[in-house]
Design a protein around this motif. Structure first.
Motif, PDB file in Angstrom:
ATOM      1  N   SER A  22      44.336  39.879  36.205  1.00 29.78           N
ATOM      2  CA  SER A  22      44.026  40.823  36.916  1.00 29.78           C
ATOM      3  C   SER A  22      44.862  41.420  37.684  1.00 29.78           C
ATOM      4  CB  SER A  22      43.098  39.175  37.921  1.00 29.78           C
ATOM      5  OG  SER A  22      42.536  38.651  37.520  1.00 29.78           O
ATOM      6  N   GLN A  23      44.579  41.770  38.699  1.00 32.27           N
ATOM      7  CA  GLN A  23      45.146  43.053  39.331  1.00 32.27           C
ATOM      8  C   GLN A  23      45.793  42.224  41.333  1.00 32.27           C
ATOM      9  OE1 GLN A  23      43.066  46.153  39.398  1.00 32.27           O
ATOM     10  NE2 GLN A  23      44.832  47.790  38.681  1.00 32.27           N
ATOM     11  N   GLY A  24      46.787  42.664  41.817  1.00 34.15           N
ATOM     12  CA  GLY A  24      46.979  42.501  42.930  1.00 34.15           C
ATOM     13  C   GLY A  24      48.113  41.152  43.107  1.00 34.15           C
ATOM     14  N   ASN A  29      51.098  33.244  38.203  1.00 35.50           N
ATOM     15  CA  ASN A  29      49.443  33.424  37.664  1.00 35.50           C
ATOM     16  C   ASN A  29      49.008  34.284  37.296  1.00 35.50           C
ATOM     17  OD1 ASN A  29      48.061  30.433  36.741  1.00 35.50           O
ATOM     18  ND2 ASN A  29      46.818  31.869  39.188  1.00 35.50           N
ATOM     19  N   VAL A  30      49.421  35.092  38.317  1.00 36.52           N
ATOM     20  CA  VAL A  30      48.668  36.809  38.087  1.00 36.52           C
ATOM     21  C   VAL A  30      49.027  37.643  36.280  1.00 36.52           C
ATOM     22  CG1 VAL A  30      47.698  39.139  38.697  1.00 36.52           C
ATOM     23  CG2 VAL A  30      48.278  37.750  40.257  1.00 36.52           C
ATOM     24  N   ALA A  34      44.333  35.223  31.884  1.00 29.49           N
ATOM     25  CA  ALA A  34      43.501  36.063  32.142  1.00 29.49           C
ATOM     26  C   ALA A  34      42.470  35.706  33.301  1.00 29.49           C
ATOM     27  CB  ALA A  34      42.528  36.650  30.946  1.00 29.49           C
ATOM     28  N   THR A  35      42.606  35.901  33.954  1.00 27.37           N
ATOM     29  CA  THR A  35      41.151  35.068  34.863  1.00 27.37           C
ATOM     30  C   THR A  35      40.063  36.333  35.640  1.00 27.37           C
ATOM     31  OG1 THR A  35      42.233  35.752  36.840  1.00 27.37           O
ATOM     32  CG2 THR A  35      42.264  33.928  36.329  1.00 27.37           C
ATOM     33  N   ALA A  36      40.852  37.179  35.205  1.00 24.75           N
ATOM     34  CA  ALA A  36      39.534  38.876  35.521  1.00 24.75           C
ATOM     35  C   ALA A  36      38.756  38.385  34.118  1.00 24.75           C
ATOM     36  CB  ALA A  36      40.036  39.825  36.294  1.00 24.75           C
TER      37      ALA A  36
END
Length: 137
Positions: A22-24, A29-30, A34-36
């Motif tokens: 994810s972005q932002g 964690n980001v 890979a959550t997006a």
């Protein structure tokens, strides 16, 4: 299997789902997880009825590429499962929105009172602007 309507369903092989980072904001964690979800759906190769395909390809939506592939990126949530469900829901909404028939617009003329109100407000505004001008003694 994604159910669009009572008669239309999409098989799992038609929808390509990839997990990406994810972005932002989100801290470390980001950068690690890979959550997006990146969803790709090829309209031309799908098992959708011809009517659905025509209307989807006729849409002028930024999510539909020139070769007829719908690309949706879901990254609103912190978990991969919620983002996956969000992407599938957005795909379903897009397909259903293409099938909504727009009402034909009937041309009408403005009423006499609305025309006079418009002209009165224009002249009132003009007078206000005239009063802002130079004062002559």
């Amino acid at each position: 299997m994604l159910k669009i309507s009572n008669t239309v369903e999409l098989a799992e092989w038609e929808i390509e789902l990839n997990a990406i980072r994810s972005q932002g904001s989100g801290g470390q964690n980001v950068n690690k997880v890979a959550t997006a979800i990146h969803l790709r759906f090829d309209i031309k190769r799908s098992s959708l009825p011809a009517v659905y395909k025509e209307k989807l390809l006729a849409l002028s939506d930024a999510r539909i590429s020139s070769d007829g592939v719908i690309v949706i990126k879901a990254q609103s949530f912190r978990t991969q499962e919620k983002n996956k469900q969000d992407a599938l829901d957005r795909l379903k909404e897009l397909i259903l929105s293409a099938m909504v028939v727009q009402k034909k617009r009937r041309a009408t003329k403005p009423t006499k009172s609305s025309q006079t109100k418009r002209m009165d407000s224009k002249s009132k505004r003009g007078n206000t602007k005239v009063l802002r001008g130079k004062v002559n003694y």
